[in-house]
Scaffold this motif. Structure first.
Motif, PDB file in Angstrom:
ATOM      1  N   ILE A  10       0.840  -1.207   0.000  1.00 58.77           N
ATOM      2  CA  ILE A  10       0.000   0.000   0.000  1.00 58.77           C
ATOM      3  C   ILE A  10       0.871   1.252   0.000  1.00 58.77           C
ATOM      4  N   TYR A  11       1.916   1.252   0.842  1.00 64.30           N
ATOM      5  CA  TYR A  11       2.822   2.407   0.920  1.00 64.30           C
ATOM      6  C   TYR A  11       3.490   2.671  -0.427  1.00 64.30           C
ATOM      7  N   LEU A  12       3.991   1.611  -1.065  1.00 60.71           N
ATOM      8  CA  LEU A  12       4.696   1.779  -2.338  1.00 60.71           C
ATOM      9  C   LEU A  12       3.755   2.219  -3.459  1.00 60.71           C
ATOM     10  N   ASP A  13       2.542   1.632  -3.489  1.00 63.28           N
ATOM     11  CA  ASP A  13       1.617   1.876  -4.602  1.00 63.28           C
ATOM     12  C   ASP A  13       0.775   3.134  -4.446  1.00 63.28           C
ATOM     13  N   GLU A  14       0.536   3.533  -3.190  1.00 68.69           N
ATOM     14  CA  GLU A  14      -0.396   4.641  -2.976  1.00 68.69           C
ATOM     15  C   GLU A  14       0.223   5.876  -2.326  1.00 68.69           C
ATOM     16  N   VAL A  15       1.414   5.746  -1.732  1.00 72.79           N
ATOM     17  CA  VAL A  15       2.038   6.886  -1.046  1.00 72.79           C
ATOM     18  C   VAL A  15       3.360   7.270  -1.702  1.00 72.79           C
ATOM     19  N   ARG A  16       4.274   6.326  -1.740  1.00 71.73           N
ATOM     20  CA  ARG A  16       5.611   6.634  -2.252  1.00 71.73           C
ATOM     21  C   ARG A  16       5.573   7.042  -3.719  1.00 71.73           C
ATOM     22  N   VAL A  17       4.656   6.462  -4.467  1.00 68.34           N
ATOM     23  CA  VAL A  17       4.560   6.722  -5.907  1.00 68.34           C
ATOM     24  C   VAL A  17       4.291   8.199  -6.200  1.00 68.34           C
ATOM     25  N   HIS A  18       3.733   8.927  -5.238  1.00 69.53           N
ATOM     26  CA  HIS A  18       3.406  10.348  -5.442  1.00 69.53           C
ATOM     27  C   HIS A  18       4.545  11.287  -5.022  1.00 69.53           C
ATOM     28  N   LEU A  19       5.628  10.730  -4.483  1.00 67.46           N
ATOM     29  CA  LEU A  19       6.763  11.559  -4.058  1.00 67.46           C
ATOM     30  C   LEU A  19       7.649  11.911  -5.249  1.00 67.46           C
ATOM     31  N   SER A  20       8.233  13.093  -5.189  1.00 69.25           N
ATOM     32  CA  SER A  20       9.223  13.487  -6.180  1.00 69.25           C
ATOM     33  C   SER A  20      10.570  12.973  -5.677  1.00 69.25           C
ATOM     34  N   VAL A  21      11.057  11.893  -6.284  1.00 65.27           N
ATOM     35  CA  VAL A  21      12.240  11.194  -5.765  1.00 65.27           C
ATOM     36  C   VAL A  21      13.522  11.886  -6.214  1.00 65.27           C
ATOM     37  N   LYS A  22      14.391  12.135  -5.248  1.00 66.93           N
ATOM     38  CA  LYS A  22      15.681  12.763  -5.517  1.00 66.93           C
ATOM     39  C   LYS A  22      16.567  11.797  -6.303  1.00 66.93           C
ATOM     40  N   LYS A  23      17.334  12.304  -7.239  1.00 73.58           N
ATOM     41  CA  LYS A  23      18.189  11.477  -8.075  1.00 73.58           C
ATOM     42  C   LYS A  23      19.143  10.640  -7.215  1.00 73.58           C
ATOM     43  N   GLY A  24      19.231   9.359  -7.530  1.00 74.20           N
ATOM     44  CA  GLY A  24      20.098   8.455  -6.773  1.00 74.20           C
ATOM     45  C   GLY A  24      19.381   7.713  -5.669  1.00 74.20           C
ATOM     46  N   ASN A  25      18.105   8.090  -5.417  1.00 72.73           N
ATOM     47  CA  ASN A  25      17.324   7.476  -4.343  1.00 72.73           C
ATOM     48  C   ASN A  25      16.140   6.652  -4.857  1.00 72.73           C
ATOM     49  N   GLU A  26      16.121   6.416  -6.177  1.00 77.50           N
ATOM     50  CA  GLU A  26      14.971   5.779  -6.803  1.00 77.50           C
ATOM     51  C   GLU A  26      14.656   4.381  -6.250  1.00 77.50           C
ATOM     52  N   ASP A  27      15.675   3.652  -5.815  1.00 79.30           N
ATOM     53  CA  ASP A  27      15.466   2.258  -5.408  1.00 79.30           C
ATOM     54  C   ASP A  27      15.243   2.085  -3.903  1.00 79.30           C
ATOM     55  N   TYR A  28      15.437   3.154  -3.130  1.00 76.33           N
ATOM     56  CA  TYR A  28      15.258   3.027  -1.678  1.00 76.33           C
ATOM     57  C   TYR A  28      13.768   2.991  -1.337  1.00 76.33           C
ATOM     58  N   VAL A  29      13.405   2.113  -0.410  1.00 82.06           N
ATOM     59  CA  VAL A  29      11.995   1.951  -0.043  1.00 82.06           C
ATOM     60  C   VAL A  29      11.484   3.156   0.723  1.00 82.06           C
ATOM     61  N   PHE A  30      12.201   3.530   1.782  1.00 79.51           N
ATOM     62  CA  PHE A  30      11.703   4.566   2.689  1.00 79.51           C
ATOM     63  C   PHE A  30      12.375   5.915   2.408  1.00 79.51           C
ATOM     64  N   LEU A  31      11.522   6.886   2.050  1.00 77.45           N
ATOM     65  CA  LEU A  31      12.012   8.216   1.692  1.00 77.45           C
ATOM     66  C   LEU A  31      11.426   9.272   2.627  1.00 77.45           C
ATOM     67  N   ASN A  32      12.157  10.393   2.765  1.00 80.86           N
ATOM     68  CA  ASN A  32      11.620  11.520   3.522  1.00 80.86           C
ATOM     69  C   ASN A  32      10.786  12.404   2.589  1.00 80.86           C
ATOM     70  N   ARG A  33      10.287  13.498   3.106  1.00 84.39           N
ATOM     71  CA  ARG A  33       9.382  14.341   2.300  1.00 84.39           C
ATOM     72  C   ARG A  33      10.094  15.036   1.143  1.00 84.39           C
ATOM     73  N   PHE A  34      11.439  14.996   1.157  1.00 88.90           N
ATOM     74  CA  PHE A  34      12.208  15.598   0.071  1.00 88.90           C
ATOM     75  C   PHE A  34      12.597  14.561  -0.990  1.00 88.90           C
ATOM     76  N   GLY A  35      12.111  13.320  -0.806  1.00 89.73           N
ATOM     77  CA  GLY A  35      12.390  12.280  -1.787  1.00 89.73           C
ATOM     78  C   GLY A  35      13.752  11.637  -1.645  1.00 89.73           C
ATOM     79  N   ALA A  36      14.393  11.818  -0.476  1.00 91.12           N
ATOM     80  CA  ALA A  36      15.711  11.225  -0.231  1.00 91.12           C
ATOM     81  C   ALA A  36      15.601  10.099   0.793  1.00 91.12           C
ATOM     82  N   LYS A  37      16.579   9.208   0.787  1.00 91.29           N
ATOM     83  CA  LYS A  37      16.611   8.085   1.724  1.00 91.29           C
ATOM     84  C   LYS A  37      16.559   8.588   3.165  1.00 91.29           C
ATOM     85  N   LEU A  38      15.779   7.904   3.995  1.00 94.41           N
ATOM     86  CA  LEU A  38      15.687   8.279   5.405  1.00 94.41           C
ATOM     87  C   LEU A  38      17.017   8.059   6.104  1.00 94.41           C
ATOM     88  N   SER A  39      17.325   8.929   7.062  1.00 91.63           N
ATOM     89  CA  SER A  39      18.554   8.780   7.838  1.00 91.63           C
ATOM     90  C   SER A  39      18.299   7.896   9.060  1.00 91.63           C
TER      91      SER A  39
END
Length: 304
Positions: free
Chosen positions: A197-226
């Motif tokens: 659900i997260y991948l198909d309905e939430v993450r898909v709407h994020l603007s993903v930062k370059k280099g972070n396309e394959d990471y599952v969990f992203l912050n609101r800026f589209g980068a990998k969580l720390s």
């Protein structure tokens, strides 16, 4: 003095490459080793001596350990520092920089094995219930708790988890653990459902930062969580849920292992899922169910 500092930094640079290439350690582990060696350098400066690596003696290291003790450093930290020094001396021997290992007879302080805190299933549910589902990150945070607890991941394994390593159809995920060792871990139905659900309905709407396309969990800026963001999330949820224990992401890993052992899981299977190199590390979880043991004695011992 300046020349010695240059030599020191040169040896540290070589040691760093050795840890990365030959020992295959993570960047976090490498940073910890280098930090330990910085303490040794500080020790030499504190006694007004140049840190000449080729002249480090057993007595120097004994005084160094006493110096750490006098600073109020705990036994566990002292033991870790000694481990770092021993690794450094091994590197110096391999590179023929020194001929005798001054750390060979250096003993680490005795450490009492402390049983880790765990959460029961009600406390884990209260953590999940404390998540504000109305916020954009609500579903992501819920999945984070489910995956940490459902798979027993280390926090770095969670932040580094990749979409390409999710095998939902066979209910497994692949993670990269300590020493860059890969392992497959089963993932339960609830976690898979929420992850999808997260991948198909939430993450898909994020603007993903370059280099972070394959990471599952992203912050609101589209980068990998720390790592620190996961620690902060757990602490905030624990506070909101009214959990008085001092917990961290690792507490969910401990809970995962404890609940499996309590349920009768095979110790070797739990070792494999946790990614422990030695079963001795996993055996600590066999001692955690103290309430159950107390109940057995109370119920069945004639003197109880």
């Amino acid at each position: 003095m300046y020349q010695e500092q240059i030599m020191w930094q040169s040896y540290l640079k070589g040691f760093k490459a050795y840890l990365r290439l030959e020992r295959s350690l993570s960047e976090n582990s490498i940073a910890a080793y280098l930090n330990d060696l910085n303490k040794l350098e500080q020790f030499y400066f504190s006694i007004d001596r140049e840190p000449k690596i080729t002249e480090i003696s057993k007595e120097d290291l004994r005084q160094f350990i006493s110096w750490l003790h006098d600073l109020g450093m705990q036994a566990t930290t002292q033991a870790r520092v000694i481990s770092g020094i021993k690794a450094f001396c091994t590197y110096l021997l391999l590179e023929n920089i020194i001929e005798i290992d001054p750390s060979a007879l250096l003993e680490a302080p005795k450490i009492a094995r402390k049983l880790p805190d765990t959460l029961n299933i009600y406390e884990i549910n209260s953590l999940i219930d404390a998540i504000d589902a109305s916020k954009p990150e609500g579903m992501r945070n819920k999945v984070i708790i489910e995956v940490l607890y459902g798979c027993g991941l280390r926090v770095s394994e969670l932040t580094d988890l990749k979409i390409s390593n999710l095998f939902s159809q066979i209910e497994f995920i692949k993670v990269l653990g300590k020493g860059n060792k890969e392992r497959l871990i089963p993932i339960g139905g609830v976690a898979i459902k929420l992850l999808t659900i997260y991948l198909d309905e939430v993450r898909v709407h994020l603007s993903v930062k370059k280099g972070n396309e394959d990471y599952v969990f992203l912050n609101r800026f589209g980068a990998k969580l720390s790592r620190i963001s996961i620690f902060n999330l757990i602490k905030q949820l624990a506070l909101k849920a009214g959990i008085k224990k001092t917990i961290s992401p690792h507490t969910l890993r401990h809970s995962f292992a404890t609940h499996l052992i309590e349920g009768g899981a095979d110790l070797r299977a739990v070792q494999e899922m946790l990614g422990h190199s030695s079963i001795t590390t996993t055996e600590i979880y066999t001692h955690l169910d103290r309430d159950y043991l107390r109940e057995v004695v109370t119920q069945y011992h004639p003197r109880s």
